[in-house]
Design a protein around this motif. Structure first.
Motif, short mmCIF file in Angstrom:
data_model
loop_
_atom_site.label_atom_id
_atom_site.label_comp_id
_atom_site.label_asym_id
_atom_site.label_seq_id
_atom_site.Cartn_x
_atom_site.Cartn_y
_atom_site.Cartn_z
N LYS A 8 46.48 43.70 30.50
CA LYS A 8 46.75 45.00 31.13
C LYS A 8 45.45 45.79 31.18
O LYS A 8 44.72 45.87 30.20
CB LYS A 8 47.80 45.77 30.32
CG LYS A 8 48.21 47.07 30.94
CD LYS A 8 49.33 47.72 30.14
CE LYS A 8 49.85 48.94 30.86
NZ LYS A 8 50.97 49.54 30.13
N ILE A 9 45.17 46.35 32.37
CA ILE A 9 43.98 47.17 32.55
C ILE A 9 44.43 48.63 32.61
O ILE A 9 45.27 48.98 33.44
CB ILE A 9 43.24 46.81 33.85
CG1 ILE A 9 42.78 45.35 33.81
CG2 ILE A 9 42.07 47.76 34.09
CD1 ILE A 9 42.31 44.82 35.15
N ILE A 10 43.90 49.44 31.72
CA ILE A 10 44.18 50.88 31.73
C ILE A 10 42.86 51.60 31.97
O ILE A 10 41.95 51.53 31.14
CB ILE A 10 44.82 51.35 30.41
CG1 ILE A 10 46.13 50.60 30.15
CG2 ILE A 10 45.04 52.86 30.44
CD1 ILE A 10 46.73 50.85 28.79
N ILE A 11 42.77 52.24 33.12
CA ILE A 11 41.56 52.98 33.47
C ILE A 11 41.80 54.43 33.08
O ILE A 11 42.80 55.03 33.49
CB ILE A 11 41.24 52.83 34.96
CG1 ILE A 11 41.00 51.33 35.26
CG2 ILE A 11 40.05 53.68 35.36
CD1 ILE A 11 40.97 50.98 36.71
N ALA A 22 34.55 44.54 39.62
CA ALA A 22 34.77 44.99 38.24
C ALA A 22 35.73 44.10 37.47
O ALA A 22 35.49 43.79 36.31
CB ALA A 22 35.27 46.44 38.24
N PHE A 23 36.82 43.69 38.09
CA PHE A 23 37.83 42.88 37.41
C PHE A 23 38.06 41.56 38.15
O PHE A 23 39.14 40.99 38.08
CB PHE A 23 39.13 43.67 37.25
CG PHE A 23 38.95 44.93 36.44
CD1 PHE A 23 38.86 44.87 35.06
CD2 PHE A 23 38.85 46.16 37.07
CE1 PHE A 23 38.67 46.02 34.30
CE2 PHE A 23 38.66 47.32 36.31
CZ PHE A 23 38.57 47.25 34.94
N ASN A 43 35.94 43.58 46.21
CA ASN A 43 36.25 42.50 45.26
C ASN A 43 36.68 43.00 43.88
O ASN A 43 36.66 42.23 42.92
CB ASN A 43 35.05 41.56 45.11
CG ASN A 43 34.64 40.91 46.40
OD1 ASN A 43 35.44 40.23 47.04
ND2 ASN A 43 33.42 41.14 46.83
N ALA A 44 37.06 44.25 43.75
CA ALA A 44 37.35 44.85 42.44
C ALA A 44 38.36 44.05 41.63
O ALA A 44 38.19 43.86 40.43
CB ALA A 44 37.82 46.29 42.61
N PHE A 45 39.43 43.59 42.25
CA PHE A 45 40.47 42.84 41.56
C PHE A 45 40.65 41.44 42.17
O PHE A 45 41.64 40.78 41.91
CB PHE A 45 41.81 43.59 41.61
CG PHE A 45 41.75 44.93 40.92
CD1 PHE A 45 41.85 45.02 39.54
CD2 PHE A 45 41.58 46.09 41.66
CE1 PHE A 45 41.79 46.25 38.91
CE2 PHE A 45 41.52 47.33 41.03
CZ PHE A 45 41.62 47.41 39.66
N ALA A 66 39.34 43.83 48.02
CA ALA A 66 39.65 44.43 46.72
C ALA A 66 40.74 43.67 45.96
O ALA A 66 40.64 43.48 44.76
CB ALA A 66 40.05 45.89 46.89
N PHE A 67 41.79 43.24 46.65
CA PHE A 67 42.88 42.50 46.02
C PHE A 67 43.01 41.09 46.61
O PHE A 67 44.04 40.46 46.49
CB PHE A 67 44.20 43.26 46.20
CG PHE A 67 44.23 44.58 45.47
CD1 PHE A 67 44.62 44.66 44.15
CD2 PHE A 67 43.87 45.75 46.13
CE1 PHE A 67 44.65 45.87 43.48
CE2 PHE A 67 43.90 46.98 45.47
CZ PHE A 67 44.28 47.04 44.14
N ARG A 68 41.98 40.63 47.23
CA ARG A 68 42.00 39.32 47.90
C ARG A 68 42.34 38.20 46.91
O ARG A 68 41.84 38.17 45.79
CB ARG A 68 40.63 39.05 48.53
CG ARG A 68 40.56 37.77 49.31
CD ARG A 68 39.21 37.64 49.97
NE ARG A 68 39.12 36.42 50.76
CZ ARG A 68 38.17 36.20 51.65
NH1 ARG A 68 37.25 37.11 51.88
NH2 ARG A 68 38.15 35.07 52.32
#
Length: 166
Positions: A8-11, A22-23, A43-45, A66-68
């Motif tokens: 789980k990622i909590i920003i 980043a992730f 490409n963040a996720f 980003a969510f690719r």
């Protein structure tokens, strides 16, 4: 080296952007994005294990890819306020079934939902006063796509927008 162990990622509130890659490849199943975030980088996720994502209205731009290839992503909420969805933003999200997009969207990047093979419906919310720019290949390869409710004003039916939508 431990990214596959994160679930789980909590920003935290106060963070204003999520950086490029980043992730990328993270094993996280969920992410909490606070209202302080205004942009999600390229490409963040990408290629992460996310099952669900909620993008708050404070985010103006969802970056390219980003969510690719988030192959487990079954649901995404894009809130009112998001203006730009980058190229290939959700490309290859093969379990994504439906998407509701807010009236605030002004631009859909090329290949935004390319090869989302399970995608059945996309709805742009009514009330958008802008002409929405539609990128090429937007829904190409979405084999099960049944219905798309377009915004009132779009710049064009783009090249290969519905290619291989059987």
């Amino acid at each position: 080296s431990y990214s596959d162990r994160i679930r789980k990622i909590i920003i935290q509130e106060g963070i204003t952007s999520i950086g490029d890659s980043a992730f990328y490849g993270s094993g996280a199943l969920s992410v909490e994005i606070p209202a302080s975030v205004t942009s999600i980088g390229s490409n963040a996720f990408r290629n992460s294990a996310l099952i669900y994502a909620s993008v708050p209205g404070s985010v103006k731009t969802i970056g390219d890819s980003a969510f690719r290839e988030c192959s487990n992503l079954t649901s995404v909420t894009v809130s009112e306020g998001v203006e730009t969805i980058g190229q290939n933003a959700f490309r290859g999200c093969v379990k994504l079934v439906s998407v509701d997009l807010p009236a605030s969207v002004k631009e859909m990047g090329a290949g935004g939902f390319y090869n989302c093979t399970a995608l059945m419906s996309v709805e742009f919310a009514a009330g958008n006063k802008n002409t929405v720019t539609m990128g090429d290949d937007l829904f190409a390869g979405c084999y099960y796509l049944h219905e798309v409710t377009m915004p009132e004003k779009i710049d064009r039916i783009s090249k290969r927008m519905f290619q291989k939508c059987t």
